[in-house]
Design a protein around this motif. Structure first.
Motif, short mmCIF file in Angstrom:
data_model
loop_
_atom_site.label_atom_id
_atom_site.label_comp_id
_atom_site.label_asym_id
_atom_site.label_seq_id
_atom_site.Cartn_x
_atom_site.Cartn_y
_atom_site.Cartn_z
N LEU B 14 5.37 91.74 86.70
CA LEU B 14 6.70 92.04 87.24
C LEU B 14 7.67 90.91 86.92
N LEU B 15 7.22 89.68 87.19
CA LEU B 15 8.04 88.49 86.93
C LEU B 15 8.43 88.45 85.46
N GLY B 16 7.45 88.71 84.59
CA GLY B 16 7.68 88.68 83.15
C GLY B 16 8.70 89.72 82.74
N VAL B 17 8.58 90.93 83.29
CA VAL B 17 9.50 92.01 82.92
C VAL B 17 10.93 91.67 83.37
N ILE B 18 11.05 91.10 84.58
CA ILE B 18 12.39 90.71 85.06
C ILE B 18 13.00 89.68 84.10
N LEU B 19 12.22 88.65 83.74
CA LEU B 19 12.75 87.61 82.86
C LEU B 19 13.05 88.16 81.47
N LEU B 20 12.16 89.01 80.96
CA LEU B 20 12.41 89.64 79.65
C LEU B 20 13.72 90.41 79.68
N MET B 22 16.27 89.93 81.64
CA MET B 22 17.37 88.95 81.66
C MET B 22 17.62 88.41 80.24
N GLY B 23 16.54 88.12 79.54
CA GLY B 23 16.65 87.55 78.20
C GLY B 23 17.28 88.52 77.21
N ILE B 24 17.04 89.83 77.44
CA ILE B 24 17.59 90.83 76.52
C ILE B 24 19.03 91.19 76.89
N ILE B 25 19.28 91.39 78.21
CA ILE B 25 20.62 91.78 78.65
C ILE B 25 21.62 90.65 78.46
N ALA B 26 21.17 89.42 78.79
CA ALA B 26 22.10 88.29 78.70
C ALA B 26 21.54 87.25 77.75
N PRO B 27 21.47 87.59 76.43
CA PRO B 27 20.82 86.66 75.48
C PRO B 27 21.60 85.36 75.29
N ASP B 28 22.87 85.34 75.71
CA ASP B 28 23.67 84.13 75.49
C ASP B 28 23.60 83.17 76.66
N ARG B 30 22.56 80.30 78.65
CA ARG B 30 21.85 79.07 78.30
C ARG B 30 22.01 78.06 79.42
N ALA B 31 20.97 77.25 79.62
CA ALA B 31 21.12 76.10 80.51
C ALA B 31 21.76 74.97 79.70
N ALA B 32 22.24 73.93 80.40
CA ALA B 32 23.06 72.90 79.77
C ALA B 32 22.36 72.22 78.59
N LEU B 33 21.07 71.97 78.71
CA LEU B 33 20.42 71.10 77.73
C LEU B 33 19.51 71.81 76.73
N THR B 34 19.57 73.13 76.68
CA THR B 34 18.66 73.79 75.74
C THR B 34 19.36 74.88 74.94
N ASP B 35 18.90 75.09 73.69
CA ASP B 35 19.48 76.12 72.84
C ASP B 35 18.63 77.37 72.82
N ALA B 36 17.48 77.33 73.53
CA ALA B 36 16.55 78.45 73.47
C ALA B 36 16.89 79.51 74.51
N ASN B 37 16.51 80.75 74.20
CA ASN B 37 16.63 81.84 75.18
C ASN B 37 15.41 81.74 76.10
N VAL B 38 15.50 80.85 77.08
CA VAL B 38 14.36 80.47 77.91
C VAL B 38 13.75 81.68 78.61
N ASN B 39 14.61 82.54 79.17
CA ASN B 39 14.10 83.69 79.91
C ASN B 39 13.28 84.62 79.03
N LEU B 40 13.74 84.82 77.77
CA LEU B 40 13.05 85.73 76.87
C LEU B 40 11.63 85.25 76.59
N TYR B 41 11.51 83.98 76.20
CA TYR B 41 10.19 83.45 75.83
C TYR B 41 9.26 83.35 77.04
N CYS B 42 9.77 82.80 78.14
CA CYS B 42 8.92 82.67 79.34
C CYS B 42 8.54 84.05 79.85
N GLY B 43 9.49 84.99 79.81
CA GLY B 43 9.22 86.35 80.28
C GLY B 43 8.12 86.99 79.44
#
Lengths: 549, 65
Positions: B14-20, B22-28, B30-43
């Motif tokens: 469930l957690l993974g699907v929520i984060l995925l 988020m990563g797909i709906i809001a791919p842009d 970003r947190a201040a210090l990273t260029d990665a789509n954190v939610n997508l990968y962690c999800g």
């Protein structure tokens, strides 16, 4: 740090699962043994992870990243020399007596091997310690949430305590243990990405080494003298104080962790619980300490990240949360925060369930009401859960009001455990040790610890009865107190035992080395046997230490 | 006895699907210090882990009955 609705949703999802597990397990409880001891029926992978998770409280998580930024990779010694050897010893050599004696708790083993007075002394100090530890942990969490998210201290403390109460009340020890596994997985899931991203951003391990002082990235190189390393502790006090007395005192005799192994389904599983737990434990520094070191490197890179400040000094306790705010977007931020809550709950539930068992069996059943039907002790166990949580909340508010007294209490708890390992090691491996020897040894050992604390000064603290010696750091003082306490207890126990009459061998079967059959399951596969597992752990441990020497 | 792999697997899936999501709906985002789509990968990682636990539990349940 601002939370988005999705972050709150993740937090509530977690609460729902934790309570759901407690609700599902409630039907399993029909005797006091089910509630307080899990009825010896928990699979070994679950007891192993719970063994590690019960020790991984919020304070540990916040404190280890703080120490990472303050002391560097040397902090990993709290895991590598300060835990793994003791965990191995517990599984290989002590578990046969704990599990084989059929004692229900660590104090009860003392009763079987020695007598009632040693047990009662240990049960009382342990009960007080667990209540204050969970209170202090609750205070640390409430303070952090107030500082970082602006949540009300009372609301966050009371809500999280209510959830822990609900699931431990419903499912007892089994529920606490099952949830600890979920909590452990969540802590790793919430903080491993942070460790990875912060280290990559700081240029990898090589980048960190080029940005911070060399003493921060070597675990052994600067250990030679106390003045050269940031911890202010030299090689001997580190290995003897932390690596031997404090860690063996904690991991081998603290019922909080021993209880998890005792819940395993067989002797072999009980012995393997600490050994399997040692594997993730060894690699936890990469999740909990590395972000702190990376934060220090990042603060020197003009990326817009600075170490958190308070009152003109660094506030290392906020390192973890400031990193989270810089690396996690909404969504993952919720997971990280939930991981922090999970760590708090696993620590608190561990304390509450251990308190429960010790109070019900070792104090109530022994001194207040003997021989009642089991249903009565089940009821007492359940009520004790409520009392334990309420006392913890009280301790949290007490800590908030008198935060200086808490420093002292923590120091005192450190010294209570130290002499205990001498009592156990003599009790288990020297059949000549007598009940009076153990009791007098334990009392003098504890007194020696308190006396050392009160006669020496470190970082402006201590020395209430006089000023005999100054330590270069509070940590060095702590290590030396432990060494003094252990040695005193060891010597006095032997001396008094030699004066008394030995106990007949037949009364000590299953309790002492030499009079106990340790099962050899030579037919089992290698990973199902304790010895090969221990060898694997030792090899990995040596490799890690060489790598980060 | 409750197989812990079921609730843990469900939770992480469930957690993974929520984060995925988020990563797909809001791919842009970003947190201040990273260029990665954190939610997508962690999800993605959490979804895989959750599914793995569920499959393990399902296989254990089948061999029992």
């Amino acid at each position: 740090m601002k939370l988005a609705p999705v972050d709150y949703f993740i937090l509530f999802l977690y609460f729902a699962f934790v309570l759901g597990i407690g609700w599902r397990l409630r039907k399993k409880i029909s005797t006091s043994g089910d509630f307080l001891l899990s009825g010896h029926g928990v699979p070994v992978w679950i007891t192993s992870l719970a063994f590690i998770a019960a020790n991984l409280g919020a304070q540990e998580l916040i404190g280890m990243s703080a120490s990472g930024a303050k002391y560097g990779i040397m902090t990993a010694h709290f895991y590598w020399i300060g835990a793994i050897p003791a965990i191995l010893f517990m599984g290989l050599f002590m578990m046969p007596f704990y599990y084989g004696s059929k004692a229900r708790s660590v104090p009860e083993y003392l009763k079987m091997r020695f007598d009632e007075k040693t047990r009662t002394f240990n049960a009382c100090t342990f009960a007080v310690m667990t209540v204050f530890s969970s209170g202090i942990s609750m205070y640390a969490l409430g303070l952090l949430l107030q500082l970082v998210l602006g949540w009300d201290f009372s609301t966050s403390v009371l809500c999280s305590a209510a959830i822990v109460l609900a699931y431990t009340f419903l499912g007892g020890l089994t529920s606490a243990i099952y949830n600890e596994v979920l909590q452990f997985l969540l802590i790793v899931a919430g903080f491993a990405p942070l460790a990875l991203m912060s280290v990559v951003k700081a240029g990898g391990w090589a980048g960190i080494q080029s940005r911070v002082e060399p003493v921060m990235t070597h675990a052994w190189k600067y250990m030679g003298s106390a003045s050269e390393n940031p911890m202010g502790a030299g090689l001997f006090s580190m290995v003897a104080g932390l690596g031997f007395v404090l860690s063996f005192g904690y991991w081998c005799t603290n019922f909080l962790v021993v209880q998890r192994a005792m819940a395993a389904e067989s002797m072999s599983a009980a012995r393997r619980t600490p050994l399997i737990g040692a594997l993730p434990k060894m690699f936890l520094p990469f999740v909990v300490i590395l972000p702190g070191i990376a934060a220090l490197a990042l603060s020197k890179m003009s990326l817009g990240y600075d170490l958190p400040m308070k009152d003109g000094g660094y506030d290392y306790n906020q390192v973890l949360t400031t990193l989270m705010a810089k690396f996690y977007p909404a969504g993952m931020l919720g997971v990280g925060l939930t991981g922090l809550m999970a760590s708090f709950m696993s620590g608190m539930a561990g304390n509450v369930t251990a308190f429960n068992t010790v109070w019900t069996y070792d104090i109530y059943q022994t001194h207040i009401r003997r021989g009642a039907p089991d249903a009565h002790y089940l009821k007492v166990g359940r009520l004790t859960t409520i009392v334990g949580v309420v006392l913890s909340i009280g301790a949290a508010y007490y800590a908030r009001r008198y935060s200086n007294i808490m420093d002292l209490l923590q120091l005192v708890f450190g010294v209570v455990n130290a002499p205990l390992f001498a009592t156990f090691v003599l009790g288990m491996f020297w059949k000549r040790a007598t009940a009076n020897g153990a009791f007098v040894g334990l009392i003098t050992g504890t007194s020696a610890a308190v006396a050392t604390l009160c006669l020496t000064v470190a970082e402006g603290k201590g020395g209430w009865f006089g000023h005999v010696y100054s330590f270069s750091s509070a940590m060095a003082q702590n290590f030396w107190i432990a060494i003094v306490a252990w040695t005193t207890c060891f010597v006095v126990t032997i001396a008094i035992s030699m004066l008394g009459r030995p106990r007949p061998d037949r009364e000590m079967e299953g309790l002492v080395y030499g009079l106990t059959k340790v099962p050899h399951d030579a037919t089992a596969k290698w990973y199902q046997r304790p010895a090969p597992l221990a060898v694997l752990v030792v090899v990995l441990l040596i490799l890690l230490n060489i790598w980060f020497a | 006895m409750l197989d812990l792999r079921v609730p843990s697997g469900l939770f992480f899936a469930l957690l993974g699907v929520i984060l995925l999501g988020m990563g797909i709906i809001a791919p842009d985002m970003r947190a201040a210090l990273t260029d990665a789509n954190v939610n997508l990968y962690c999800g993605a990682a959490m979804t895989v882990f959750g599914a793995f636990l569920l499959v393990m539990a399902w296989r254990a349940g089948r061999s029992h009955s």
